[in-house]
Motif scaffolding. Structure first.
Motif, PDB file in Angstrom:
ATOM      1  N   LEU A   6       0.836  -1.196   0.000  1.00 57.57           N
ATOM      2  CA  LEU A   6       0.000   0.000   0.000  1.00 57.57           C
ATOM      3  C   LEU A   6       0.876   1.252   0.000  1.00 57.57           C
ATOM      4  O   LEU A   6       0.643   2.198  -0.767  1.00 57.57           O
ATOM      5  CB  LEU A   6      -0.917  -0.016   1.226  1.00 57.57           C
ATOM      6  N   LEU A   7       1.883   1.266   0.855  1.00 55.68           N
ATOM      7  CA  LEU A   7       2.751   2.432   0.981  1.00 55.68           C
ATOM      8  C   LEU A   7       3.492   2.723  -0.326  1.00 55.68           C
ATOM      9  O   LEU A   7       3.505   3.873  -0.803  1.00 55.68           O
ATOM     10  CB  LEU A   7       3.765   2.200   2.109  1.00 55.68           C
ATOM     11  N   ILE A   8       4.103   1.704  -0.917  1.00 56.11           N
ATOM     12  CA  ILE A   8       4.884   1.905  -2.141  1.00 56.11           C
ATOM     13  C   ILE A   8       3.977   2.374  -3.277  1.00 56.11           C
ATOM     14  O   ILE A   8       4.330   3.282  -4.040  1.00 56.11           O
ATOM     15  CB  ILE A   8       5.622   0.610  -2.541  1.00 56.11           C
ATOM     16  N   LYS A   9       2.790   1.778  -3.384  1.00 60.01           N
ATOM     17  CA  LYS A   9       1.844   2.172  -4.440  1.00 60.01           C
ATOM     18  C   LYS A   9       1.464   3.644  -4.302  1.00 60.01           C
ATOM     19  O   LYS A   9       1.505   4.402  -5.279  1.00 60.01           O
ATOM     20  CB  LYS A   9       0.593   1.286  -4.375  1.00 60.01           C
ATOM     21  N   GLU A  10       1.103   4.045  -3.082  1.00 60.81           N
ATOM     22  CA  GLU A  10       0.609   5.409  -2.896  1.00 60.81           C
ATOM     23  C   GLU A  10       1.735   6.435  -2.973  1.00 60.81           C
ATOM     24  O   GLU A  10       1.539   7.542  -3.481  1.00 60.81           O
ATOM     25  CB  GLU A  10      -0.170   5.517  -1.583  1.00 60.81           C
ATOM     26  N   ALA A  47      12.367   3.371  -3.108  1.00 52.88           N
ATOM     27  CA  ALA A  47      12.968   2.041  -3.265  1.00 52.88           C
ATOM     28  C   ALA A  47      12.020   1.010  -2.671  1.00 52.88           C
ATOM     29  O   ALA A  47      11.353   1.274  -1.663  1.00 52.88           O
ATOM     30  CB  ALA A  47      14.313   1.984  -2.564  1.00 52.88           C
ATOM     31  N   VAL A  48      11.946  -0.163  -3.303  1.00 49.78           N
ATOM     32  CA  VAL A  48      11.024  -1.207  -2.845  1.00 49.78           C
ATOM     33  C   VAL A  48      11.726  -2.116  -1.844  1.00 49.78           C
ATOM     34  O   VAL A  48      12.688  -2.805  -2.186  1.00 49.78           O
ATOM     35  CB  VAL A  48      10.497  -2.043  -4.025  1.00 49.78           C
ATOM     36  N   ILE A  65      13.120   4.034   1.924  1.00 45.12           N
ATOM     37  CA  ILE A  65      13.661   5.361   1.674  1.00 45.12           C
ATOM     38  C   ILE A  65      12.892   5.965   0.499  1.00 45.12           C
ATOM     39  O   ILE A  65      12.760   5.339  -0.547  1.00 45.12           O
ATOM     40  CB  ILE A  65      15.159   5.310   1.327  1.00 45.12           C
ATOM     41  N   ALA A  66      12.387   7.184   0.711  1.00 42.96           N
ATOM     42  CA  ALA A  66      11.684   7.898  -0.354  1.00 42.96           C
ATOM     43  C   ALA A  66      12.431   9.185  -0.661  1.00 42.96           C
ATOM     44  O   ALA A  66      12.841   9.917   0.252  1.00 42.96           O
ATOM     45  CB  ALA A  66      10.259   8.210   0.069  1.00 42.96           C
TER      46      ALA A  66
END
Length: 396
Positions: free
Chosen positions: A301-305, A315-316, A324-325
């Protein structure tokens, strides 16, 4: 006025905790703060561990042996042996958290001025432990565009000097969530043998691996018996951060004999917490299965949004519970403070950890943040929306 030590002045602030005063001020104004800044799991501690403390019959809360109780170390060894990794109780020293295990390790293998090479970004307190030990951190940069994979071995070799004592990795990684492959561990093993170095692996998050991947411990390699030192902790595995119990493991007898002297100097690890840690080893696999399922759902959910926000690159993670964003801002530190001081949506805001403090190289990571996905999915979604709207206003 008496002077503060040079070492004390050099001790870095925690990028995870230094914004706490701003968060507390926001809360005093009535703002609800979603904490994405700290790896404090919201998962319940296994009941078996809590019951062991409640139901014990101790009449004297006495010192334990400096290396930890015999029963606990035997149980830890048994747990590793069940996983096919040969460990003996005498190869374990129980410590006050994984933090003390790292301090004992650095104290045992490094003299002041010696160097430890660490892929960055790395757990921020490695800088603090190194400063406290008089050790120089030599960073080798891993990149967000490579998902923070192990840098080429040639990049490590360029940095090795007569003062290099060890390579330190966190696997899976905090703050990146990167999980090293068997091939990468083999490359590191060949290098530390070639240059006669130690390989220290912080394996605190080893249970938390995703997408069918498996954790590879450096203890699985018998060719590293003289080189491998593992740092571990109950904090994340059993959601027992406040227990402050960890341990170091090595088959190198000289390392363990030396580390024991440091353990003796601080007397003993906490008795009650060892009781809880020993009981926690009885936690059923179903507990971890449920926890990992929950973290995978949160991660996805976090990576998608995050990926849907203009200008954000992420990074996935393949393990642990961090990512890390990279944000479309110049100074993530300033942005993080601004979110707490000047921005909210319906009385809610977020707290993130600016990522520059997870690097040792000056100037790197200034537009990145670490996000810990230790909130339930509904709250994570709200938090990402606050980040999205906050970026619009901050940049507008």
């Amino acid at each position: 006025m008496p002077q503060i030590s040079t070492k004390g002045q050099a001790m870095p602030e925690s990028p995870i905790r230094k914004l706490v005063p701003f968060a507390e001020a926001a809360k005093k104004k009535g703002t609800h703060v979603y904490h994405l800044n700290i790896g404090q799991p919201d998962i319940k501690t296994p009941q078996v561990a809590l019951d062991a403390i409640k139901n014990n019959t101790l009449e004297v809360l006495a010192y334990s042996p400096s290396e930890g109780t015999a029963s606990y170390r035997s149980k830890i060894a048994e747990n590793f042996n069940q996983k096919g990794i040969a460990v003996k109780p005498e190869e374990i020293i129980v410590t006050t958290g994984g933090s003390e295990a790292l301090l004992f390790t650095m104290g045992s293998i490094c003299d002041p001025g010696d160097e430890v090479i660490i892929p960055e970004p790395f757990y921020a307190n490695y800088n603090g432990f190194a400063t406290a030990s008089g050790v120089t951190v030599v960073p080798v940069v891993s990149k967000i565009e490579d998902n923070f994979a192990l840098p080429p071995i040639a990049e490590f070799e360029k940095l090795i000097t007569s003062k290099t004592r060890a390579i330190l990795i966190c696997n899976p990684g905090n703050p990146t969530g990167y999980l090293y492959s068997a091939e990468e561990i083999a490359e590191l093993a060949a290098m530390v043998k070639k240059y006669d170095l130690f390989l220290i692996a912080d394996e605190v998050y080893r249970e938390f691996t995703y997408d069918g991947r498996s954790h590879v411990s450096i203890l699985e390699r018998k060719d590293l018996d003289d080189h491998a030192i593992v740092v571990d902790s109950v904090s994340k595995r059993y959601s027992m951060c406040g227990a402050r119990i960890g341990y170091m493991i090595s088959r190198n007898k000289e390392v363990m004999t030396t580390a024991l002297k440091f353990a003796q100097a601080r007397l003993s690890p906490p008795t009650f917490a060892q009781i809880a840690g020993e009981a926690a080893l009885e936690t059923p696999q179903s507990y971890f299965d449920e926890v990992i399922t929950e973290y995978v759902e949160r991660r996805d959910l976090l990576i998608k949004e995050l990926s849907e926000i203009d200008g954000v690159r992420v990074a996935v993670p393949q393990g642990a519970f961090y990512c890390i964003a990279e944000l479309p801002v110049e100074d993530a530190d300033d942005f993080a403070k601004w979110l707490l001081e000047d921005f909210n949506i319906d009385g809610e805001t977020i707290m993130v950890a600016p990522a520059a403090g997870f690097y040792s190289t000056p100037g790197i990571g200034s537009n990145q943040v670490r996000i810990a996905y230790v909130l339930k999915k509904e709250d994570l979604s709200k938090a990402v929306n606050i980040l999205k709207e906050g970026l619009k206003k901050y940049n507008g």
